[in-house]
Design an enzyme around this catalytic site. Structure first.
Site, PDB file in Angstrom:
ATOM      1  N   TRP A 102      48.338  70.258  45.801  1.00  0.00           N
ATOM      2  CA  TRP A 102      48.501  71.718  45.829  1.00  0.00           C
ATOM      3  C   TRP A 102      47.225  72.472  45.503  1.00  0.00           C
ATOM      4  CZ3 TRP A 102      51.921  73.216  48.914  1.00  0.00           C
ATOM      5  CH2 TRP A 102      53.159  72.568  49.018  1.00  0.00           C
ATOM      6  N   ASP A 174      48.012  77.669  38.809  1.00  0.00           N
ATOM      7  CA  ASP A 174      49.294  77.477  39.483  1.00  0.00           C
ATOM      8  C   ASP A 174      50.166  76.626  38.560  1.00  0.00           C
ATOM      9  OD1 ASP A 174      51.429  76.785  41.102  1.00  0.00           O
ATOM     10  OD2 ASP A 174      50.217  75.889  42.703  1.00  0.00           O
ATOM     11  N   LYS A 198      60.815  75.666  42.102  1.00  0.00           N
ATOM     12  CA  LYS A 198      60.654  74.312  41.596  1.00  0.00           C
ATOM     13  C   LYS A 198      61.639  74.048  40.454  1.00  0.00           C
ATOM     14  CE  LYS A 198      58.117  72.921  44.700  1.00  0.00           C
ATOM     15  NZ  LYS A 198      56.737  73.281  44.943  1.00  0.00           N
TER      16      LYS A 198
HETATM   17  C1  PLP Z   1      55.752  73.658  45.833  1.00  0.00           C
HETATM   18  C2  PLP Z   1      54.458  74.061  45.282  1.00  0.00           C
HETATM   19  C3  PLP Z   1      53.652  75.000  45.944  1.00  0.00           C
HETATM   20  C4  PLP Z   1      54.013  75.603  47.272  1.00  0.00           C
HETATM   21  O1  PLP Z   1      55.061  76.466  47.141  1.00  0.00           O
HETATM   22  P1  PLP Z   1      55.704  77.259  48.389  1.00  0.00           P
HETATM   23  O2  PLP Z   1      56.571  78.241  47.685  1.00  0.00           O
HETATM   24  O3  PLP Z   1      56.434  76.264  49.208  1.00  0.00           O
HETATM   25  O4  PLP Z   1      54.590  77.902  49.139  1.00  0.00           O
HETATM   26  C5  PLP Z   1      52.473  75.379  45.337  1.00  0.00           C
HETATM   27  N1  PLP Z   1      52.090  74.846  44.165  1.00  0.00           N
HETATM   28  C6  PLP Z   1      52.816  73.923  43.499  1.00  0.00           C
HETATM   29  C7  PLP Z   1      52.343  73.378  42.209  1.00  0.00           C
HETATM   30  C8  PLP Z   1      54.030  73.508  44.048  1.00  0.00           C
HETATM   31  O5  PLP Z   1      54.765  72.591  43.401  1.00  0.00           O
END
Ligand code: PLP
Length: 362
Positions: A102, A174, A198
């Site tokens: 990611w 993130d 998540k």
């Molecule tokens: C799933 C995930 C993303 C992407 O998320 P979307 O909402 O599908 O764009 C980004 N960063 C992390 C850490 C993730 O687990």
């Protein structure tokens, strides 16, 4: 209905208490005669729901007043664009500390579309064959607009338990898959982003927590719905938000508070991770690719030593109502996501299955 243990990485399991409350209130919200998904986001009733969710998030994460909390759409990937659009001046540069899938996607989004992103590979494979987070590689370059990290790499199963020292350069994190899993000091960050799906709420909600002095610098062509200062001015109601997911997030925050907040969550999550990793460490049938000190408490990535057994493993697991164990398509292997909502009983059931499957195939 037979209840399954859901180890999917996201959208994933939510606390049963939260699901049940949403079900009870679904058709008739607080006696109004309509459901939450049927009401105006500008109604007094919905505004109260939205503000309470923000209040609870501020309380459990201890978010200082000089940070804005924004409820948005567009997901994690939307924020991969929003970060440079809001923080990277034309002609400037930013540092990306890449530790897995990611953070690499975030780096690419910036580098290929918005400006100069400097790639730092920070999770190399060591001589032991395992992946380690190398914090010494996390050095900001002079004049950098921000430094970017992903604190939990959902796909790879790598979690950062330390933070790089970036001096005056804002650290942007993130935390899509480990937010609210343990206490963190929000003051150490310029901004924190997370997609709610998540483990906080249904898909379609993204949250940004951003220090207010970083607002107001978006590029002129930044879409208004990704411009953090526009969202802040409009209390995240510039356009219609995902009202249902925002409401569900509020129920989840309340659930976390009722269990004792983030210290309690951390205890619970540590115990689950220790049980699962501890078992696999002892068992030659399973392989763990991540070094002990940076194994994710949320996403346990593992492989069977004999990968030809993968289909049989998944089939038998499903027969025992253990679902979502297949690894991400870019990595293969297996992954058990054990987010906040997963009780220790679920992990015990999984460990018992892992043990029996190994005995039957050794
Ligand atoms: C799933 C995930 C993303 C992407 O998320 P979307 O909402 O599908 O764009 C980004 N960063 C992390 C850490 C993730 O687990």
């Amino acid at each position: 209905m037979s209840k399954a243990w859901n180890f999917g990485a996201g959208p994933s399991m939510l606390p049963p208490e939260v699901m049940e409350q949403a079900q009870r209130e679904f058709l008739d919200f607080h006696g109004l005669g309509i459901g939450i998904v049927e009401m105006s986001h500008r109604s007094a009733e919905y505004t109260a729901v939205a503000r309470e969710a923000e209040f609870l998030l501020r309380e459990i994460l201890d978010i200082p007043e000089d940070y804005a909390v924004l409820f948005e759409q567009g997901g994690g990937r939307g924020q991969f664009a929003a970060v440079p659009l809001n923080l990277l001046p034309e002609g400037g540069h930013a540092d990306y500390f890449v530790t897995g899938h990611w953070s690499r996607c975030a780096y690419k989004e910036c580098a290929e579309r918005y400006g100069k992103a400097i790639l730092h590979e920070c999770a190399p494979q060591g001589t032991d064959g395992l992946y380690h987070v190398d914090y010494s590689k996390m050095q900001v370059t002079p004049g950098s607009a921000y430094a970017y990290v992903c604190l939990n790499e959902t796909v790879n199963g790598i979690e950062m338990f330390e933070l790089p020292d970036t001096g005056d350069v804002p650290l942007i994190a993130d935390m899509s898959s480990n937010i609210l899993s343990r206490p963190i000091d929000v003051r150490k960050f310029g901004a924190i982003i997370f997609g709610a799906q998540k483990h906080v709420a249904p898909a379609g909600l993204t949250v940004t927590i951003v220090r207010r002095d970083l607002l107001g610098h978006a590029r002129q062509y930044c879409p208004s719905v990704l411009d953090w200062s526009v969202l802040s001015q409009y209390d995240s109601m510039y356009n219609t938000p995902n009202t249902f997911s925002w409401y569900m997030a509020g129920l989840d925050f309340k659930w976390i508070k009722s269990l004792g907040g983030l210290e309690a969550m951390e205890e619970r999550n540590k115990a689950k991770a220790e049980l699962l990793y501890g078992f696999m460490d002892q068992h030659p049938f399973y392989h763990l690719p991540i070094a002990t000190e940076c194994r994710s408490r949320m996403n346990c990535v593992f492989t069977l030593k004999d990968e030809s057994l993968n289909p049989e493993f998944l089939k038998q697991a499903a027969a025992e109502h253990l679902i979502g164990l297949k690894g991400h398509k870019v990595l293969g292997g297996m992954r058990a996501s054990i987010y906040n909502a997963m009780p220790i009983e679920g992990v015990q059931v999984l460990v018992s299955f892992l043990d029996r499957f190994a005995s039957a195939h050794s």
